[in-house]
Design an enzyme around this catalytic site. Structure first.
Site, short mmCIF file in Angstrom:
data_model
loop_
_atom_site.label_atom_id
_atom_site.label_comp_id
_atom_site.label_asym_id
_atom_site.label_seq_id
_atom_site.Cartn_x
_atom_site.Cartn_y
_atom_site.Cartn_z
N CYS A 10 0.82 -1.39 0.15
CA CYS A 10 0.12 -0.39 -0.13
C CYS A 10 0.85 1.53 -0.16
O CYS A 10 1.89 1.32 -0.70
CB CYS A 10 -1.10 0.41 0.76
SG CYS A 10 -0.64 0.24 2.87
N ARG A 16 -3.57 -0.71 5.04
CA ARG A 16 -4.33 -2.00 4.34
C ARG A 16 -3.20 -3.17 4.71
O ARG A 16 -3.21 -4.35 4.82
CB ARG A 16 -4.12 -1.39 3.44
CG ARG A 16 -5.53 -0.26 3.08
CD ARG A 16 -5.62 0.43 1.67
NE ARG A 16 -4.71 1.43 1.15
CZ ARG A 16 -3.86 1.64 0.02
NH1 ARG A 16 -5.02 2.02 -0.43
NH2 ARG A 16 -3.43 2.97 0.40
N ASP A 118 -7.73 4.11 1.07
CA ASP A 118 -7.02 4.02 1.71
C ASP A 118 -7.68 4.83 2.28
O ASP A 118 -8.07 5.68 2.34
CB ASP A 118 -5.66 5.34 1.39
CG ASP A 118 -5.05 5.52 2.70
OD1 ASP A 118 -4.75 4.86 4.17
OD2 ASP A 118 -3.64 5.96 2.16
#
Length: 148
Positions: A10, A16, A118
């Site tokens: 990420c 994440r 995100d």
């Protein structure tokens, strides 16, 4: 025989990808799958802990993110497959040397699959939604692996 190593990527490696790494490790173990998991961030500043919300959500699932420290991509060599959260991350890794897929595509979504947004800096509900999506992708991806 060497286990296949999957790297979740990420942006900062605090939300994440660490959630995906820890959850994937637990789910693979439950299924008896011999896979190794790592995580990294395209713009990670090394050594940062996972976000408070990510730690709390995984703790509620009996999983521990307290020891996680962010890693940059250059600390993550020797992987077989890279699963990114966003199409722009896949583009940034073009020519990286490993197979790179969107996490959603690995789970069987259409190509190009949707980005996994995100949650960083958002309300806890955004982190919960991200966790649920990660869980869905992992369940589907592992189902596909088990079916061959």
């Amino acid at each position: 025989m060497k286990n296949k190593t999957i790297l979740f990527v990420c942006t900062g490696n605090t939300c994440r990808s660490p959630m995906a790494e820890v959850l994937a490790r637990a789910m693979a173990s439950e299924r008896g799958l011999s896979l190794d998991f790592r995580s990294a961030g395209i713009r990670a500043s090394g050594g940062q802990p996972a976000s408070k919300e990510a730690r709390e959500i995984l703790a509620e699932e009996g999983l521990d993110l307290s020891g996680h420290r962010s890693r940059s991509l250059d600390e993550s060599g020797g992987v077989d497959l890279i699963l990114v959260m966003e199409a722009s991350q896949r583009e940034a890794l073009d020519g990286f040397g490993s197979q790179v897929l969107l996490f959603s595509e690995w789970a069987g979504e259409s190509t190009p699959g949707p980005d996994l947004e995100d949650p960083y800096g958002q309300e806890r509900a955004a982190y919960e939604a991200t966790f649920r999506r990660i869980l869905e992708y992992l369940e589907e991806g592992f189902r596909r692996i088990e079916q061959g």
